[in-house]
Design a protein around this motif. Structure first.
Motif, PDB file in Angstrom:
ATOM      1  N   MET A 166       0.847  -1.208   0.000  1.00  0.00           N
ATOM      2  CA  MET A 166       0.000   0.000   0.000  1.00  0.00           C
ATOM      3  C   MET A 166       0.876   1.251   0.000  1.00  0.00           C
ATOM      4  SD  MET A 166      -2.954   1.633   0.259  1.00  0.00           S
ATOM      5  CE  MET A 166      -4.211   0.479   0.820  1.00  0.00           C
ATOM      6  N   ILE A 167       0.628   2.144  -0.940  1.00  0.00           N
ATOM      7  CA  ILE A 167       1.303   3.433  -0.995  1.00  0.00           C
ATOM      8  C   ILE A 167       0.331   4.503  -0.509  1.00  0.00           C
ATOM      9  CG2 ILE A 167       2.412   5.144  -2.480  1.00  0.00           C
ATOM     10  CD1 ILE A 167       4.015   2.595  -2.215  1.00  0.00           C
ATOM     11  N   ASP A 168       0.774   5.306   0.445  1.00  0.00           N
ATOM     12  CA  ASP A 168      -0.036   6.409   0.952  1.00  0.00           C
ATOM     13  C   ASP A 168       0.469   7.716   0.356  1.00  0.00           C
ATOM     14  OD1 ASP A 168      -1.954   5.263   2.958  1.00  0.00           O
ATOM     15  OD2 ASP A 168      -0.080   4.453   3.744  1.00  0.00           O
ATOM     16  N   ILE A 169      -0.443   8.519  -0.156  1.00  0.00           N
ATOM     17  CA  ILE A 169      -0.096   9.745  -0.873  1.00  0.00           C
ATOM     18  C   ILE A 169      -0.434  10.949  -0.018  1.00  0.00           C
ATOM     19  CG2 ILE A 169      -0.246  10.975  -3.064  1.00  0.00           C
ATOM     20  CD1 ILE A 169       0.452   7.997  -3.372  1.00  0.00           C
ATOM     21  N   LEU A 170       0.545  11.832   0.167  1.00  0.00           N
ATOM     22  CA  LEU A 170       0.305  13.140   0.779  1.00  0.00           C
ATOM     23  C   LEU A 170       0.410  14.182  -0.322  1.00  0.00           C
ATOM     24  CD1 LEU A 170       2.216  13.082   4.197  1.00  0.00           C
ATOM     25  CD2 LEU A 170      -0.211  13.574   3.851  1.00  0.00           C
ATOM     26  N   MET A 171      -0.702  14.795  -0.656  1.00  0.00           N
ATOM     27  CA  MET A 171      -0.764  15.758  -1.762  1.00  0.00           C
ATOM     28  C   MET A 171      -1.526  16.992  -1.287  1.00  0.00           C
ATOM     29  SD  MET A 171      -2.203  15.064  -5.595  1.00  0.00           S
ATOM     30  CE  MET A 171      -1.976  16.248  -6.944  1.00  0.00           C
ATOM     31  N   LEU A 200       0.902  11.377 -11.238  1.00  0.00           N
ATOM     32  CA  LEU A 200       0.499  10.415 -10.216  1.00  0.00           C
ATOM     33  C   LEU A 200      -0.392   9.328 -10.806  1.00  0.00           C
ATOM     34  CD1 LEU A 200      -0.351  12.411  -6.961  1.00  0.00           C
ATOM     35  CD2 LEU A 200       1.343  10.587  -7.218  1.00  0.00           C
ATOM     36  N   ALA A 201      -1.347   9.722 -11.619  1.00  0.00           N
ATOM     37  CA  ALA A 201      -2.254   8.740 -12.218  1.00  0.00           C
ATOM     38  C   ALA A 201      -1.475   7.708 -13.021  1.00  0.00           C
ATOM     39  CB  ALA A 201      -3.276   9.452 -13.102  1.00  0.00           C
ATOM     40  N   PHE A 202      -0.452   8.146 -13.748  1.00  0.00           N
ATOM     41  CA  PHE A 202       0.377   7.225 -14.522  1.00  0.00           C
ATOM     42  C   PHE A 202       1.223   6.353 -13.593  1.00  0.00           C
ATOM     43  CE2 PHE A 202       4.235   6.021 -16.753  1.00  0.00           C
ATOM     44  CZ  PHE A 202       3.750   5.560 -17.972  1.00  0.00           C
ATOM     45  N   ALA A 203       1.812   6.972 -12.579  1.00  0.00           N
ATOM     46  CA  ALA A 203       2.727   6.252 -11.690  1.00  0.00           C
ATOM     47  C   ALA A 203       2.015   5.216 -10.843  1.00  0.00           C
ATOM     48  CB  ALA A 203       3.461   7.242 -10.794  1.00  0.00           C
ATOM     49  N   LEU A 204       0.748   5.463 -10.491  1.00  0.00           N
ATOM     50  CA  LEU A 204       0.026   4.612  -9.551  1.00  0.00           C
ATOM     51  C   LEU A 204      -0.868   3.591 -10.234  1.00  0.00           C
ATOM     52  CD1 LEU A 204      -0.944   7.424  -7.038  1.00  0.00           C
ATOM     53  CD2 LEU A 204       0.694   5.583  -6.608  1.00  0.00           C
ATOM     54  N   ARG A 205      -0.835   3.531 -11.548  1.00  0.00           N
ATOM     55  CA  ARG A 205      -1.695   2.599 -12.272  1.00  0.00           C
ATOM     56  C   ARG A 205      -1.404   1.159 -11.830  1.00  0.00           C
ATOM     57  NH1 ARG A 205      -0.940   3.662 -18.277  1.00  0.00           N
ATOM     58  NH2 ARG A 205      -1.667   5.723 -17.583  1.00  0.00           N
ATOM     59  N   GLY A 206      -2.436   0.481 -11.328  1.00  0.00           N
ATOM     60  CA  GLY A 206      -2.276  -0.904 -10.879  1.00  0.00           C
ATOM     61  C   GLY A 206      -1.651  -1.051  -9.508  1.00  0.00           C
ATOM     62  N   VAL A 207      -1.360   0.053  -8.823  1.00  0.00           N
ATOM     63  CA  VAL A 207      -0.733   0.020  -7.500  1.00  0.00           C
ATOM     64  C   VAL A 207      -1.777   0.348  -6.443  1.00  0.00           C
ATOM     65  CG1 VAL A 207       1.026   1.083  -6.017  1.00  0.00           C
ATOM     66  CG2 VAL A 207       1.514   0.690  -8.442  1.00  0.00           C
ATOM     67  N   GLU A 208      -1.858  -0.476  -5.412  1.00  0.00           N
ATOM     68  CA  GLU A 208      -2.793  -0.186  -4.326  1.00  0.00           C
ATOM     69  C   GLU A 208      -2.334   1.071  -3.599  1.00  0.00           C
ATOM     70  OE1 GLU A 208      -4.836  -2.402  -0.438  1.00  0.00           O
ATOM     71  OE2 GLU A 208      -3.123  -3.317  -1.485  1.00  0.00           O
ATOM     72  N   HIS A 209      -3.239   2.024  -3.454  1.00  0.00           N
ATOM     73  CA  HIS A 209      -2.838   3.301  -2.849  1.00  0.00           C
ATOM     74  C   HIS A 209      -4.061   3.994  -2.259  1.00  0.00           C
ATOM     75  CE1 HIS A 209      -4.215   4.515  -6.881  1.00  0.00           C
ATOM     76  NE2 HIS A 209      -4.520   5.680  -6.325  1.00  0.00           N
ATOM     77  N   ARG A 210      -3.787   5.006  -1.463  1.00  0.00           N
ATOM     78  CA  ARG A 210      -4.840   5.856  -0.911  1.00  0.00           C
ATOM     79  C   ARG A 210      -4.258   7.234  -0.658  1.00  0.00           C
ATOM     80  NH1 ARG A 210      -4.965   2.483   4.777  1.00  0.00           N
ATOM     81  NH2 ARG A 210      -2.842   3.017   5.400  1.00  0.00           N
ATOM     82  N   PHE A 211      -5.114   8.228  -0.646  1.00  0.00           N
ATOM     83  CA  PHE A 211      -4.703   9.602  -0.374  1.00  0.00           C
ATOM     84  C   PHE A 211      -4.991   9.918   1.091  1.00  0.00           C
ATOM     85  CE2 PHE A 211      -4.912   9.593  -4.914  1.00  0.00           C
ATOM     86  CZ  PHE A 211      -3.960  10.522  -5.306  1.00  0.00           C
ATOM     87  N   LEU A 212      -4.014  10.527   1.751  1.00  0.00           N
ATOM     88  CA  LEU A 212      -4.137  10.896   3.151  1.00  0.00           C
ATOM     89  C   LEU A 212      -4.431  12.383   3.286  1.00  0.00           C
ATOM     90  CD1 LEU A 212      -1.053   9.028   4.683  1.00  0.00           C
ATOM     91  CD2 LEU A 212      -3.429   8.217   4.573  1.00  0.00           C
ATOM     92  N   GLY A 213      -5.162  12.734   4.342  1.00  0.00           N
ATOM     93  CA  GLY A 213      -5.321  14.128   4.702  1.00  0.00           C
ATOM     94  C   GLY A 213      -4.163  14.587   5.573  1.00  0.00           C
ATOM     95  N   LEU A 214      -4.023  15.887   5.735  1.00  0.00           N
ATOM     96  CA  LEU A 214      -2.898  16.428   6.488  1.00  0.00           C
ATOM     97  C   LEU A 214      -2.929  16.025   7.955  1.00  0.00           C
ATOM     98  CD1 LEU A 214      -2.454  20.027   5.039  1.00  0.00           C
ATOM     99  CD2 LEU A 214      -1.291  17.905   4.399  1.00  0.00           C
ATOM    100  N   GLY A 215      -4.102  15.659   8.454  1.00  0.00           N
ATOM    101  CA  GLY A 215      -4.195  15.272   9.854  1.00  0.00           C
ATOM    102  C   GLY A 215      -4.218  13.781  10.092  1.00  0.00           C
ATOM    103  N   ASP A 216      -4.130  12.980   9.035  1.00  0.00           N
ATOM    104  CA  ASP A 216      -4.193  11.526   9.185  1.00  0.00           C
ATOM    105  C   ASP A 216      -2.914  10.962   9.798  1.00  0.00           C
ATOM    106  OD1 ASP A 216      -6.720  11.421   8.129  1.00  0.00           O
ATOM    107  OD2 ASP A 216      -6.063  10.950   6.095  1.00  0.00           O
ATOM    108  N   PRO A 217      -2.994   9.786  10.445  1.00  0.00           N
ATOM    109  CA  PRO A 217      -1.788   9.144  10.993  1.00  0.00           C
ATOM    110  C   PRO A 217      -0.774   8.844   9.890  1.00  0.00           C
ATOM    111  CG  PRO A 217      -3.766   8.131  11.888  1.00  0.00           C
ATOM    112  CD  PRO A 217      -4.219   9.045  10.791  1.00  0.00           C
ATOM    113  N   LEU A 218       0.498   9.015  10.211  1.00  0.00           N
ATOM    114  CA  LEU A 218       1.564   8.849   9.220  1.00  0.00           C
ATOM    115  C   LEU A 218       2.593   7.797   9.630  1.00  0.00           C
ATOM    116  CD1 LEU A 218       2.321  12.624   8.435  1.00  0.00           C
ATOM    117  CD2 LEU A 218       0.840  11.049   7.151  1.00  0.00           C
ATOM    118  N   GLN A 219       2.410   7.152  10.755  1.00  0.00           N
ATOM    119  CA  GLN A 219       3.405   6.202  11.239  1.00  0.00           C
ATOM    120  C   GLN A 219       3.275   4.853  10.528  1.00  0.00           C
ATOM    121  OE1 GLN A 219       2.759   6.125  15.508  1.00  0.00           O
ATOM    122  NE2 GLN A 219       4.199   7.806  15.826  1.00  0.00           N
ATOM    123  N   GLY A 220       4.438   4.204  10.305  1.00  0.00           N
ATOM    124  CA  GLY A 220       4.457   2.861   9.759  1.00  0.00           C
ATOM    125  C   GLY A 220       3.918   2.739   8.355  1.00  0.00           C
ATOM    126  N   LYS A 221       4.123   3.755   7.519  1.00  0.00           N
ATOM    127  CA  LYS A 221       3.564   3.756   6.171  1.00  0.00           C
ATOM    128  C   LYS A 221       4.659   3.941   5.114  1.00  0.00           C
ATOM    129  CE  LYS A 221      -0.744   5.859   7.852  1.00  0.00           C
ATOM    130  NZ  LYS A 221      -1.474   4.583   7.900  1.00  0.00           N
TER     131      LYS A 221
END
Length: 342
Positions: free
Chosen positions: A1-6, A17-38
């Motif tokens: 899983m790749i977590d994106i901070l944008m 990003l759309a090209f780079a993440l094609r077929g890759v499991e990912h999610r977008f994080l908010g600025l206040g979301d947990p960031l540890q162990g990612k």
């Protein structure tokens, strides 16, 4: 899983990003979301004025919470509207995240300047257009982030590089105290970059540099080619001792940075950890730390372990020795080095 901070939406960055993440499991994080162990991809944009307010909010969070990225690995995809500010933002983000516990593998940055001219050499090598090259490199970056595993060493080979004088250097005094804490689990080699033996790069052509590199030397030869570059090639980790000289590393260390091309033409530094000790007489240790990580990690491919650098402010040896809790800080830095490498 790749977590994106944008923090900021930008059209070309979104397309990359759309090209780079094609077929890759990912999610977008908010600025206040947990960031540890990612596994975190910092997808950042600059405009003609530099960073925007949302990106600054992200940096403020990283700097305010010194453990918010504990156990995470990061990479940086930065897109600019002009030719300026992309590397500046990369260094700011890398240092802020690293001091909050985030590691970075070697060369974790792909940047696109406004014109994408910074892609032209690789584009020519690949026989591709500028944007195609940029998007492909973004995809390769995601793949490296997805699969990266930091190496561990049973007994690391630590190379210590400096250009300071014993007896009056606070930076060297810190190293001597740290060395006593490392000898139980490291084999240590210390190389002073002495005045009069270090020559800066003369700017040979690529073909000339490659010609000398194939013989494991360069145009100038000397101590760097004969001693320092082989030691870097053979080590598990590098520790740079960097007093602040006019808000930069010293001239001899800069010369070494410039001479590393001949080594990198034959091998890279992806399996080597980067550490630093920076001492400023007045202020500016963060500037030197950013120069060190910018050169050796973002550019020259060494790995950045969490909290790679010990930053101190002291004007002389006596002041260094009287830094509050300095022995405790050395204990913690040694423990951090051991945890990263072993």
């Amino acid at each position: 899983m790749i977590d994106i901070l944008m923090p900021k939406q930008q059209r070309r960055l979104s397309d990359a990003l759309a090209f780079a993440l094609r077929g890759v499991e990912h999610r977008f994080l908010g600025l206040g979301d947990p960031l540890q162990g990612k596994r975190v991809l910092f997808a950042l944009a600059t405009d003609v004025c530099g960073m925007d307010e949302q990106t600054l909010r992200l940096l403020r969070r990283l700097r305010r919470d010194s453990s918010c990225m504990e156990g995470s690995v990061g990479a940086l995809l930065i897109d600019g509207e002009s030719e300026l500010y992309t590397k500046q933002l990369a260094q700011e983000a890398a240092l802020s995240a690293n001091m909050a516990g985030c590691a970075f593998f070697g060369k974790p940055l792909v940047e696109g300047t406004g014109s994408l001219y910074n892609q032209h050499i690789l584009a020519a090598q690949r026989g591709a257009g500028l944007q195609e090259t940029y998007f492909s490199r973004a995809r390769e970056l995601v793949q490296r982030l997805e699969t990266f595993t930091a190496p561990k060493y049973e007994r690391p080979q630590l190379l210590v590089l400096h250009a300071s004088e014993r007896g009056r250097s606070g930076t060297l005094w810190l190293w001597e105290q740290l060395r006593a804490r490392l000898e139980s689990f490291c084999d240590i080699r210390e190389i002073p970059l002495q005045n009069g033996t270090i020559y800066d790069c003369r700017g040979c052509s690529y073909n000339a540099c490659l010609h000398f590199a194939q013989s494991n030397t360069c145009f100038y030869g000397g101590a760097i080619s004969e001693t320092v570059l082989p030691a870097i090639r053979d080590c598990s980790a590098m520790l740079f001792l960097c007093p602040n000289y006019n808000d930069a590393v010293g001239a001899n260390i800069t010369a070494l940075f410039n001479r590393l091309t001949s080594l990198l033409l034959q091998s890279d530094l992806h399996d080597k950890y980067l550490f630093g000790i920076v001492v400023s007489g007045y202020s500016g240790s963060d500037l030197v730390a950013k120069q060190l990580l910018g050169t050796m990690c973002l550019n020259k491919t060494a790995m950045l372990p969490p909290r790679f650098c010990m930053l101190q402010t002291a004007n002389d040896l006596a002041a260094v020795k009287s830094i509050p809790d300095i022995m405790g800080q050395l204990d913690r830095f040694a423990a951090s080095m051991r945890a990263a490498m072993c």
